[in-house]
Structures are given as structure tokens and as C-alpha cells.
Write a protein that holds these residues in place. Structure first.
Motif, PDB file in Angstrom:
ATOM      1  N   ASP A 169       0.833  -1.193   0.000  1.00 17.79           N
ATOM      2  CA  ASP A 169       0.000   0.000   0.000  1.00 17.79           C
ATOM      3  C   ASP A 169       0.877   1.255   0.000  1.00 17.79           C
ATOM      4  O   ASP A 169       2.093   1.166   0.209  1.00 17.79           O
ATOM      5  N   SER A 243      -5.319   3.324   8.028  1.00 18.42           N
ATOM      6  CA  SER A 243      -4.776   2.707   6.812  1.00 18.42           C
ATOM      7  C   SER A 243      -5.485   3.233   5.571  1.00 18.42           C
ATOM      8  O   SER A 243      -4.859   3.524   4.549  1.00 18.42           O
ATOM      9  N   ASP A 244      -6.802   3.372   5.674  1.00 16.06           N
ATOM     10  CA  ASP A 244      -7.583   3.825   4.527  1.00 16.06           C
ATOM     11  C   ASP A 244      -7.225   5.254   4.125  1.00 16.06           C
ATOM     12  O   ASP A 244      -7.204   5.588   2.936  1.00 16.06           O
ATOM     13  N   GLU A 247      -4.135   5.083   2.072  1.00 15.22           N
ATOM     14  CA  GLU A 247      -4.354   4.472   0.766  1.00 15.22           C
ATOM     15  C   GLU A 247      -5.100   5.410  -0.188  1.00 15.22           C
ATOM     16  O   GLU A 247      -4.717   5.562  -1.349  1.00 15.22           O
ATOM     17  N   GLY A 466      -2.495   2.298  -4.459  1.00 13.42           N
ATOM     18  CA  GLY A 466      -3.557   2.928  -3.683  1.00 13.42           C
ATOM     19  C   GLY A 466      -4.919   2.342  -3.976  1.00 13.42           C
ATOM     20  O   GLY A 466      -5.715   2.099  -3.065  1.00 13.42           O
ATOM     21  N   SER A 469      -5.162  -1.385  -2.571  1.00 11.73           N
ATOM     22  CA  SER A 469      -5.203  -1.433  -1.106  1.00 11.73           C
ATOM     23  C   SER A 469      -6.465  -0.784  -0.560  1.00 11.73           C
ATOM     24  O   SER A 469      -6.971  -1.181   0.499  1.00 11.73           O
ATOM     25  N   THR A 470      -7.006   0.198  -1.270  1.00  8.17           N
ATOM     26  CA  THR A 470      -8.279   0.790  -0.848  1.00  8.17           C
ATOM     27  C   THR A 470      -9.400  -0.230  -0.929  1.00  8.17           C
ATOM     28  O   THR A 470     -10.262  -0.314  -0.036  1.00  8.17           O
TER      29      THR A 470
END
Length: 651
Positions: A169, A243-244, A247, A466, A469-470
Motif C-alpha cells: 500500500d 490505513s484507509d 491508501e 492505492g 489497497s483501498t
């Protein structure tokens, strides 16, 4: 009795005050408990070989047949039965019954409805509850290759690669490029060690999902008491939000670079949100197509970052030396903090919850030990391959920045950018401070040194990282929310809620923050996720060590000791990172606030650790209070509290 040679699917407890052996009294007692109305042709579930309780007479089938009745309320059976594992809570919960002859014949299923168990059953008014695993992928039989089959490996391939995306990510990519710019090739061995540790921990998460048929959030919901599991859910949600944000903002930065700055950060966030919604529904066309799409994004990352690697041509001798010699010559505090940051970026808390859920997408008969053992083997092999690919891509990024930008100053980069007529030369002040880079500045530097093609190819790679991983982060959020809260909502409602929770703070940051000044926020998000790491690692070690949950697949002594030491090491490393960050704030009020939060935080971690040690076999810590303070008296039976029983269907 439960199958002696197979993994039982769902235990049923013996009633505290069992009725007499007459069919009428047994049926009436079942109705009074309101768990489920059993068919009158079935015998009471407590009858088993070796049970100290006197066996009941078999119930005779009534002339009216076996009628199944929906229920609207649930109560818990008292627990006496031991050594059983938990059942499948994906689309059905299974409970084995012995038939009248005592062989392995008859079994009944408790089918989960789309309704909330506390609501009146009205199937016509609700959208059917769908999951990502409505049609599970079958595993082919290969009699010619008993030890290893490429056909079976291909069938199991998919979940490990989706899991490996968390290792690629934008947060990891930024950690990689900063590692190369700050320490050169010296920390490659830390990256390799962190990836190996991550693999071993992912193995535990995958085994939990394969053996129990439940993912980690569902197990936590069924095993922990109400208050701890709510706190645990909130902590994991914080990790997913952090984390979001990395990302989505990583994708927005890539869009900004590709548009030459014409699309602002908030515009890139909105585009990422929109296309994520579109891509998430690819599994409507089949799970394999969704997995192929993720494989395509990983291939884009490998090609784009591989192009940068070939263009820069890092020194292969230094690469091998940094990879296999665990030593960091002339390293100071910046290099140490960067090493800690690598470990924190690689091992992600929400990834444990994700991987334990993804392995449920394969058709594995959990009543067959051989199939469960085979699934564990192939999932581990696939995870090794997937994490090896992600490790190679991470090496590409580290070595590119180690070769080109290690020991460079802002003045060096500024002069080259000016000579190249780059529009990004203003990003780097004309001073002698050591170059500091992030995802955005990294692309600008590559464009200055190696031409516009390097910048755009870098941006494409970041966009793939990105976007992928999103999407996996969205899946993590939905698994966690559904598991902890036992949600039974429509597909669109679940996606909308979990996306809104994660995206709202991201959009606010994008509106009020400039794309050129996001490094400080990224450091804060890394600290936030480091703090949440124990809330994934401790539960996964706890439950994979409980024989009552994992049956014959519970961790042995080696995995208990090794897993405990690895988790202790990771948590200590991350605590160092958190303390270093807090000390850098230089504000007394923040110190006091951090101290108060630390006491609460460490208290909850100590509570989870206490339960983990009991699961690992340190029985004297239980002190007879496990029921009141931690697990249920029989952890495997706590599952019955949450069974959404529509009906029992004879199989």
C-alpha cells in the motif's frame, strides 16, 4: 456422537435440567428454550459415546413428519460438552447430530437467515443477505499427485495475493523510499525480516479461518465478553480508518501527479471513492474475476517499479550486502526510527482480519481432517509466493531511492530540477539539509533526475497500489463490522456505511491540507496503526492456541512460544516508535494526555494478554474467574449465543 476422526462443526451443549426421555417432554423443553424447534424425528443432542449422562431413548418419527419452525429470540444453552470447534457463520451454521444407530449418518444444518434474529421473520420484506462467498471455489481432486498438485495450488491461489496488497500500500511504499533515502541499502535485512514475521503471523490468521469456518472478527465476537469486544472493534476500526486514509490519499496524490497538478487532492479522493465502489462489485461476476483484477494491479506495480529499478540500476553488491548482513554501519537515531517504521508499515493489524476471512472463499469440507490439513498447506504455500512477490516490489523501491538519493541534499536536488526545467523545483529549498521525500516528492525527484516518463510511471504504480489497497481495506472494514456487530444488512448498505466511516476523515484532510505537506499526517497515521497492532496479533494467537476452538489444529508448543515472542518483539518495537513520536511533539499538555491514554491502553492490552496466556497454557493465571472476566466457561459454546437459527434441515 461427534465424529472421532473428523473436525466437528458446531457443538451443542447438554441442557442443565434435561427432560425425561419421552418425546413429548423433550420437544416441549426445546420450545421453551426458544433456541430452535427440533424435528421430532431427531434424538436429543447430548447423547454421545463416553458421556457420563445416561443415554436417552431414541425419539420416534411422528406421522406428521419433521416440522421446522422459525424463531425470533435466542437463548444460550448451558455448557457441558468439551473439545469442539466452532461452526461456519458465513452463510450457514452446522451442527452434527448422531443418528439413532450411532453411525456417521445424519446431520442437520442451522441456516442463517437474512433477518436480524431479534426481528419478526418476514422474508418477503428483506433483501437476501449476501456475502462475498455465495459461490465458493471448488477444489479439484488430483489422485495422481498425492503430496503436491499444481492444479490444487491454482485453485487455492487468490486470498494470499489479496492479503499481500497490504504489504504494497502507499504507506509501505513511502516507508520504502524513506528507508532508501535515509539509510541507503543498510536496512534491507529489516524489510526481509519484517516480511518473514508477517508471513508467520498471516499463517495463524489463515489457519483460524480454514479450521473454524469463521474469520477473526466473528471469533472475537463469540469468544470475548461484551465490553471487551466493543472496545476491540473500535480499536480495529481506528486502524482501518488510518490505513484507509493513507491508501486513498496515496491514490489522490497519484492522480494529482498524472494530471500535472490540475486535479486537486480532494478531487483525487472523490475519484478514488467513486471507482472503488465500481470495482468492489466486480465479484458479482465471479470471485475469480475479482482476484484476477487484483493480480492485474499487482502486475502493474511490478512493471512500473521494476522500470524505475532498471532505469536507476542500483549497485547489486550493496543490495546483496544490505539484504543478508544484519548490520547497520554508522547508523544513528534517524536510521533506527526508519527501521522501526519499516516493521510498523509491513505488519498491518487489519490484514489479520482480512486474511482469516478470505480463506473462507474455498470449498473445504471442515469435517474432513485431511482436507483441512491440505487447505492449510496450500494456503501457506500461496502466501509464501504472494509475499515473495510483494517483497521484490518493495526492494525495487528501496534500492531506487538508496542508489539515487541517499546522502543527497535539498540544494543538490533543487539545482538538478531547475536545470531540467521541472515545475516541481520549488518543492526543494536551496539549502544543505538532507533530502526528505514522501510519495509526492519522490515522484517529483524521479522526474527531475530521469525524465517525465519516470514520474508518470511512478504515479501509475502508486495509483495501482492505492486503488488495490483501498479495495482490500474496504473488504477488511466490512468483515470487521459484520463480524463484531453481527450485521445482516443489504450489500449496498454495508458498503456505504463502512466506506463512509473511513472516507469522511480522509476527505476532510484532503480539503484542508496541501498535497505538498502530508508527511506529518503520515507519521501520525503510522503511530495510530502501530498502537492497534496488539488488537489483532494477541487475539489471533489466543484463538489458534485454544484446542476448544482449533481442535487438533491448535498451536503446538513451538508455535505458542515462537508466536508469543514474535508478538512481544513487534509490540515493543512499535511502542518505541510511538514513544519517539510523542517525545518529538515537545508540548506538556500532549505529554499529560498521552500519559492518561497510555494507562487505559496498557490496561486493555494487559487484559487481552492475560487471556492469551491462559490460552497458551498458563492455567494458574485463570484463578477460576475466566467466566466472569474473560472467556465463557466453555469458549467453544459461547458461539451459541449468536446463532441465527431459521430452521434445521435434515441432510
Amino acid at each position: 456422537m461427534l465424529f472421532q476422526d473428523e473436525v466437528p462443526l458446531l457443538p451443542l451443549a447438554r441442557p442443565q435440567n434435561p427432560p425425561d426421555s419421552s418425546p413429548g417432554s423433550w420437544s416441549a423443553w426445546c420450545h421453551s428454550r426458544t433456541l430452535v424447534s427440533l424435528p421430532s424425528c431427531l434424538k436429543p443432542p447430548w447423547e454421545s459415546n463416553g458421556d457420563t449422562m445416561a443415554k436417552k431413548d431414541s425419539l420416534k418419527e411422528s406421522s406428521g413428519g419433521c416440522e421446522l419452525t422459525k424463531v425470533a429470540s435466542l437463548t444460550q444453552f448451558p455448557s457441558h460438552q468439551k473439545g469442539s470447534t466452532m461452526g461456519n457463520s458465513d452463510t450457514e451454521q452446522k451442527a452434527p447430530y448422531e443418528d439413532a444407530s450411532g453411525d456417521h449418518g445424519e446431520m442437520v444444518n442451522t441456516i442463517s437467515s437474512s433477518m436480524n434474529p431479534l426481528q419478526p421473520p418476514d422474508a418477503s420484506s428483506e433483501e437476501p443477505f449476501t456475502t462475498y462467498f455465495d459461490s465458493k471455489i471448488p477444489i479439484p481432486e488430483d489422485e495422481t499427485h498425492s503430496c503436491f498438485s499444481f492444479r490444487k495450488l491454482w485453485a487455492f491461489t487468490g486470498p494470499g495475493f489479496l492479503m499481500s496488497i497490504a504489504y504494497l500500500d502507499p504507506g509501505n511504499i513511502e516507508s520504502d523510499l524513506q528507508s532508501g533515502a535515509v539509510a541507503g541499502f543498510k536496512l534491507l535485512w529489516v524489510l526481509m525480516l519484517a516480511t518473514i514475521i508477517g508471513l508467520l503471523l498471516q499463517r495463524l490468521a489463515a489457519r483460524l479461518g480454514v479450521v473454524t469456518g469463521l474469520h477473526l472478527a466473528e471469533v472475537c465476537n463469540r469468544q470475548y465478553q461484551k465490553v471487551p469486544r466493543i472496545i476491540l472493534w473500535l480499536m480495529v476500526e481506528l486502524a482501518i480508518i488510518g490505513s484507509d486514509m493513507q491508501e486513498v490519499i496515496g491514490s489522490a496524490i497519484a492522480i494529482n501527479l498524472l494530471s500535472m497538478g490540475k486535479i486537486p487532492l480532494w478531487g483525487g479522493v472523490l475519484i478514488t471513492i467513486a471507482d472503488t465502489f465500481v470495482f468492489l462489485f466486480l465479484d458479482k461476476y465471479g470471485l475469480r474475476k475479482l482476484e484476477a483484477f487484483f493480480g492485474f494491479l499487482i502486475t502493474i506495480m511490478a512493471l512500473t517499479f521494476g522500470y524505475e529499478y532498471i532505469t536507476v540500476r542500483p549497485d547489486q553488491g550493496k543490495l546483496l550486502q544490505g539484504l543478508f548482513i544484519p548490520y547497520c554501519k554508522d547508523c544513528g537515531t534517524p536510521q533506527l526510527e526508519q527501521a522501526v517504521g519499516i516493521v510498523g508499515a509491513v505488519i498491518m493489524p487489519h490484514n489479520m482480519y482480512l486474511h482469516s476471512a478470505l480463506v473462507k472463499s474455498r470449498q473445504v469440507n471442515r469435517a474432513n481432517k485431511r482436507e483441512v490439513r491440505e487447505a492449510n498447506k496450500y494456503f501457506f504455500i500461496e502466501s509464501c509466493i504472494a509475499l515473495f512477490v510483494s517483497f521484490i516490489i518493495n526492494i525495487f523501491v528501496v534500492t531506487v531511492f538508496a542508489e539515487a538519493f541517499f546522502n543527497q541534499t535539498n540544494a543538490d536536488v533543487h539545482s538538478i530540477c531547475v536545470n531540467a526545467s521541472s515545475p516541481h523545483s520549488s518543492l526543494f529549498p536551496n539549502d544543505n539539509k538532507t533530502l526528505e521525500v514522501d510519495i509526492y516528492k519522490g515522484g517529483a525527484v524521479l522526474g527531475c533526475y530521469f525524465g517525465p516518463a519516470a514520474l508518470y510511471i511512478w504515479a501509475i504504480g502508486i495509483l495501482a497500489a492505492g486503488q488495490s489497497s483501498t479495495m482490500t481495506g474496504t473488504y477488511s472494514g466490512q468483515f470487521v463490522m459484520e463480524g463484531f456487530l453481527n450485521l445482516r444488512w443489504s450489500r449496498f448498505a454495508r458498503v456505504l456505511l463502512t466506506r463512509s466511516i473511513a472516507i469522511t476523515p480522509t476527505l476532510l484532510v484532503a480539503i484542508f491540507q496541501d498535497v505538498e505537506h502530508l508527511t506529518g499526517m503520515n507519521d501520525f497515521l503510522n503511530v495510530l496503526m502501530s498502537l492497534q497492532l496488539p488488537f489483532a496479533l494477541i487475539p489471533v494467537l489466543t484463538f489458534t492456541s485454544l484446542p476448544s476452538v482449533m481442535n487438533d489444529f491448535a498451536n503446538g508448543l513451538f508455535w505458542k512460544v515462537a508466536g508469543g515472542l514474535l508478538i512481544l518483539l513487534i509490540c515493543c518495537i512499535n511502542m518505541y516508535f510511538v514513544v519517539a513520536y510523542v517525545m518529538s511533539l515537545n508540548h506538556m499538555a500532549l505529554y499529560i494526555g498521552a500519559g492518561i491514554l497510555s494507562v487505559i491502553y496498557l490496561g486493555f492490552v494487559a487484559y487481552l494478554t492475560w487471556l492469551c496466556l491462559i490460552a497458551l497454557g498458563v492455567s494458574f493465571l485463570a484463578c477460576g474467574k475466566t467466566l466472569r472476566l474473560g472467556f465463557a466457561a466453555r469458549p467453544e459454546l459461547f458461539l451459541l449465543n449468536n446463532v441465527d437459527a431459521d430452521a434445521l434441515v435434515a441432510r
